[in-house]
Design a protein around this motif. Structure first.
Motif, PDB file in Angstrom:
ATOM      1  N   ASP A 119       0.820  -1.222   0.000  1.00  7.89           N
ATOM      2  CA  ASP A 119       0.000   0.000   0.000  1.00  7.89           C
ATOM      3  C   ASP A 119       0.847   1.263   0.000  1.00  7.89           C
ATOM      4  N   HIS A 120       2.152   1.083   0.200  1.00 11.01           N
ATOM      5  CA  HIS A 120       3.087   2.220   0.200  1.00 11.01           C
ATOM      6  C   HIS A 120       4.326   1.825  -0.601  1.00 11.01           C
ATOM      7  N   PRO A 121       4.181   1.746  -1.933  1.00  7.77           N
ATOM      8  CA  PRO A 121       5.285   1.240  -2.758  1.00  7.77           C
ATOM      9  C   PRO A 121       6.559   2.063  -2.650  1.00  7.77           C
ATOM     10  N   SER A 126      12.434   2.574  -1.648  1.00  8.31           N
ATOM     11  CA  SER A 126      13.464   3.027  -0.713  1.00  8.31           C
ATOM     12  C   SER A 126      14.363   1.878  -0.287  1.00  8.31           C
ATOM     13  N   ALA A 127      13.787   0.712  -0.026  1.00 12.07           N
ATOM     14  CA  ALA A 127      14.582  -0.450   0.384  1.00 12.07           C
ATOM     15  C   ALA A 127      15.561  -0.845  -0.715  1.00 12.07           C
ATOM     16  N   VAL A 128      15.079  -0.880  -1.956  1.00  9.99           N
ATOM     17  CA  VAL A 128      15.948  -1.225  -3.085  1.00  9.99           C
ATOM     18  C   VAL A 128      17.102  -0.233  -3.194  1.00  9.99           C
ATOM     19  N   ARG A 129      16.792   1.048  -3.093  1.00 11.68           N
ATOM     20  CA  ARG A 129      17.813   2.091  -3.226  1.00 11.68           C
ATOM     21  C   ARG A 129      18.875   1.976  -2.129  1.00 11.68           C
ATOM     22  N   LYS A 130      18.431   1.723  -0.901  1.00 16.60           N
ATOM     23  CA  LYS A 130      19.374   1.622   0.218  1.00 16.60           C
ATOM     24  C   LYS A 130      20.336   0.452   0.024  1.00 16.60           C
ATOM     25  N   VAL A 131      19.810  -0.675  -0.408  1.00 16.17           N
ATOM     26  CA  VAL A 131      20.664  -1.850  -0.607  1.00 16.17           C
ATOM     27  C   VAL A 131      21.619  -1.619  -1.777  1.00 16.17           C
ATOM     28  N   VAL A 146       2.937  -6.694  -8.115  1.00 20.35           N
ATOM     29  CA  VAL A 146       2.880  -5.239  -7.932  1.00 20.35           C
ATOM     30  C   VAL A 146       2.589  -4.582  -9.278  1.00 20.35           C
ATOM     31  N   GLY A 147       2.195  -3.310  -9.231  1.00 20.91           N
ATOM     32  CA  GLY A 147       1.842  -2.588 -10.438  1.00 20.91           C
ATOM     33  C   GLY A 147       3.051  -2.215 -11.279  1.00 20.91           C
TER      34      GLY A 147
END
Length: 346
Positions: A119-121, A126-131, A146-147
């Motif tokens: 509900d908060h893609p 953000s998780a992908v960017r941080k890793v 996911v969309g």
């Protein structure tokens, strides 16, 4: 077949021969151990033609075990009364810092279809960017359906691979496994990912099919799906699920199908998961023609796997360095990062 005939069969696959339906049926019907070993031998010959003795390693970060779905085979389905956890994007980044010096080629970020993220893609992005910023390695994202816009944002922020398993292409069985989910939804999501530029992983379950013809339907579905990585995994009954009382099957079916997949997809990535039988099971799967080791979890980590044969064990023994040691004892070794990056095409 004698050795000369086996060599000719492997050469024909390497040159582009595609198995016919009846040939796949015949391979699925193999029971004799000697015939199984011949199949494994041909699969290894085909794999080695494309990849040599090189294997790729994926570290597994299951960052949320919450899920809105009711999959009848899955321990983490929303109806199961179990302990769950969820990592925030910052916590995911911190966990991945521990992987900085591990000999892995890609980080697999996996979750259930958790509304906190779905509900908060922007949290997923953000998780992908941080890793990506911390490790600089390729990232596989396994978020469920996911969309397209979310897929695009994750891709633009460093995601390279989408893992999204159909589990079966037998539509009647699909209804029983992925309860309440639309059959085409996952197919369409994988296609959206391909259109964006992702590599895609698809996969099926075995030892859950009502008959061999159902397996053939799934193998033909995988051929049509044409993924960059193709997986088979043995169904294991999970406590608290609708299929908990079902008798567990043998992993021999999985090994056989790994070999068949190698013959159907000679130049593709095929995983040997640590999640079902640990290091010993990895060896069997590599001997059947796999060329990727998945479900690697750092030493001391409390994070979950998917099936978790080792959930109750104090020492889990599936860290990257232990995998490398076992590979070397088999005459295999990790591939170069640049070779893996070339497969990704980014």
């Amino acid at each position: 077949m004698d050795n000369e005939q086996l060599d000719k069969f492997a050469s024909s696959i390497n040159e582009g021969y595609q198995l016919r339906d009846q040939e796949i049926r015949d391979l699925l019907a193999i029971k004799d151990e000697e015939e199984m070993q011949k199949l494994f031998h041909v699969a290894r010959m085909v794999r080695d033609n494309f990849f040599g003795n090189k294997v790729f390693l994926y570290s597994f970060v299951y960052f949320s075990t919450y899920c809105k779905n009711q999959c009848s085979f899955c321990y983490y389905n929303c109806k199961n009364n179990i302990h769950r956890y969820r990592l925030t994007p910052d916590e995911i980044g911190t966990v991945c810092e521990a992987l900085e010096n591990d000999p892995v080629h890609m980080i697999d970020l996996t979750m259930g279809e958790d509304p906190y993220y779905h509900d908060h893609p922007e949290r997923l992005v953000s998780a992908v960017r941080k890793v990506k910023d911390k490790l600089g390695l390729p990232i596989m994202i396994s978020p469920g359906v996911v969309g397209k816009e979310t897929l695009k944002q994750m891709y633009d922020n460093g995601a390279d691979f989408l893992a999204l398993y159909q589990e079966t292409y037998d539509q009647k069985l699909y209804k029983n496994l992925r309860v309440g989910q639309v059959y085409d939804q996952r197919i369409n999501c994988r296609q959206d990912a391909k259109d964006i530029g992702y590599c895609v992983e698809d996969g099926i379950l075995t030892e859950i099919e009502p008959e061999a013809e159902s397996t053939l339907i799934s193998l033909k579905g995988l051929r049509k799906s044409n993924p960059n990585m193709v997986r088979v995994m043995t169904f294991v009954p999970q406590e608290g699920t609708p299929l908990a009382s079902r008798e567990p099957g043998s992993s021999k079916s999985e090994l056989k199908i790994i070999s068949i997949l190698r013959l159907m997809f000679p130049d593709r990535l095929i995983p040997a998961s640590l999640d079902l039988e640990g290091m010993e099971g990895m060896v069997y799967r590599l001997d059947a023609g796999a060329n990727v080791v998945t479900s690697i979890i750092p030493s001391g980590s409390a994070l979950e796997g998917v099936v978790n044969y080792d959930r109750e064990l104090t020492e889990r023994n599936r860290d990257a360095w232990s995998v490398v040691g076992k590979l070397q004892s088999m005459g295999m070794e990790p591939g170069k990062q640049e070779d893996f990056n070339q497969i990704l095409g980014r």
